[in-house]
Scaffold this motif. Structure first.
Motif, mmCIF file in Angstrom:
data_model
loop_
_atom_site.group_PDB
_atom_site.id
_atom_site.type_symbol
_atom_site.label_atom_id
_atom_site.label_comp_id
_atom_site.label_asym_id
_atom_site.label_seq_id
_atom_site.Cartn_x
_atom_site.Cartn_y
_atom_site.Cartn_z
ATOM 1 N N GLN A 39 -8.875 2.797 4.581
ATOM 2 C CA GLN A 39 -8.882 1.766 3.545
ATOM 3 C C GLN A 39 -7.224 2.119 2.509
ATOM 4 O O GLN A 39 -7.045 1.324 1.807
ATOM 5 N N ASP A 40 -6.723 3.242 3.049
ATOM 6 C CA ASP A 40 -5.407 3.457 2.241
ATOM 7 C C ASP A 40 -4.339 2.618 2.465
ATOM 8 O O ASP A 40 -3.605 2.165 1.406
ATOM 9 N N SER A 41 -4.186 1.958 3.635
ATOM 10 C CA SER A 41 -3.077 0.952 3.607
ATOM 11 C C SER A 41 -3.413 -0.189 4.664
ATOM 12 O O SER A 41 -4.396 0.119 5.798
ATOM 13 N N PRO A 42 -3.000 -1.374 4.673
ATOM 14 C CA PRO A 42 -3.449 -2.531 5.640
ATOM 15 C C PRO A 42 -3.170 -2.230 6.949
ATOM 16 O O PRO A 42 -3.821 -2.500 7.922
ATOM 17 N N GLU A 43 -1.907 -1.444 7.404
ATOM 18 C CA GLU A 43 -1.298 -1.283 8.438
ATOM 19 C C GLU A 43 -2.328 -0.325 9.347
ATOM 20 O O GLU A 43 -2.608 -0.551 10.442
ATOM 21 N N SER A 44 -2.812 0.894 8.596
ATOM 22 C CA SER A 44 -3.761 1.599 9.376
ATOM 23 C C SER A 44 -4.832 1.093 9.739
ATOM 24 O O SER A 44 -5.650 1.519 10.569
ATOM 25 N N LYS A 45 -5.388 0.315 8.734
ATOM 26 C CA LYS A 45 -6.676 -0.412 8.981
ATOM 27 C C LYS A 45 -6.827 -1.362 9.842
ATOM 28 O O LYS A 45 -7.610 -1.261 10.771
ATOM 29 N N LEU A 46 -5.465 -1.949 9.973
ATOM 30 C CA LEU A 46 -5.483 -2.988 11.368
ATOM 31 C C LEU A 46 -5.359 -2.256 12.547
ATOM 32 O O LEU A 46 -5.598 -2.506 13.483
#
Length: 149
Positions: A39-46
């Motif tokens: 949840q910390d960054s949109p890139e890592s979630k994607l």
């Protein structure tokens, strides 16, 4: 086939992996790569969403070609391949997809192009397939994917 090798490498299993081992490995990978953990960054979630989709696809594919799965459906497979005629077939990237008149469809992996050419040119494609394809290549049913682990 590259797809099978890549999926086994992704899950970290070998060709002798049983359904229970696949299931355990799948669950542990999904725990590690579940998108809710990123949840910390949109890139890592994607990235986690893409990785989890690939893991799910790999798991379902490997379960569909596992010896236990094929053993469970062997009686039906034998009936289809011995009594039903070939309705249609197509070949792409060493994967031969055969549709039978009874409605079942099977994919055969690592089929050389030379075998496919011989199938096309055979006087009786059904007889050729019974002798040279049905029991010689890894296959999976794609008309009804069954997975009980």
């Amino acid at each position: 086939m590259k797809k099978i090798v890549d999926y086994r490498k992704l899950l970290g299993v070998n060709e002798a992996a049983e359904l229970q081992e696949l299931k355990t490995t799948y669950r542990s990978l999904m725990k590690a790569w579940h998108p809710d953990k990123f949840q910390d960054s949109p890139e890592s979630k994607l990235e986690a969403e893409e990785k989890s989709k690939t893991i799910i696809e790999a798991y379902h594919f490997l379960v569909s070609i596992a010896p236990e799965t094929r053993e469970q459906s062997f009686a039906e497979y034998t009936i289809t391949t011995t009594t039903s005629s070939i309705a249609d077939f197509e070949y792409k990237s060493q994967v031969l997809k055969i549709s039978f008149a009874d409605g079942n469809t099977y994919e055969y992996f690592d089929v050389p192009k030379t075998v496919y050419v011989k199938l096309i040119n055979a006087d009786s494609p059904g007889r050729f397939a019974r002798r040279h394809i049905y029991n010689d290549y890894v296959y999976r049913s794609i008309s009804k994917l069954v997975a009980t682990a």
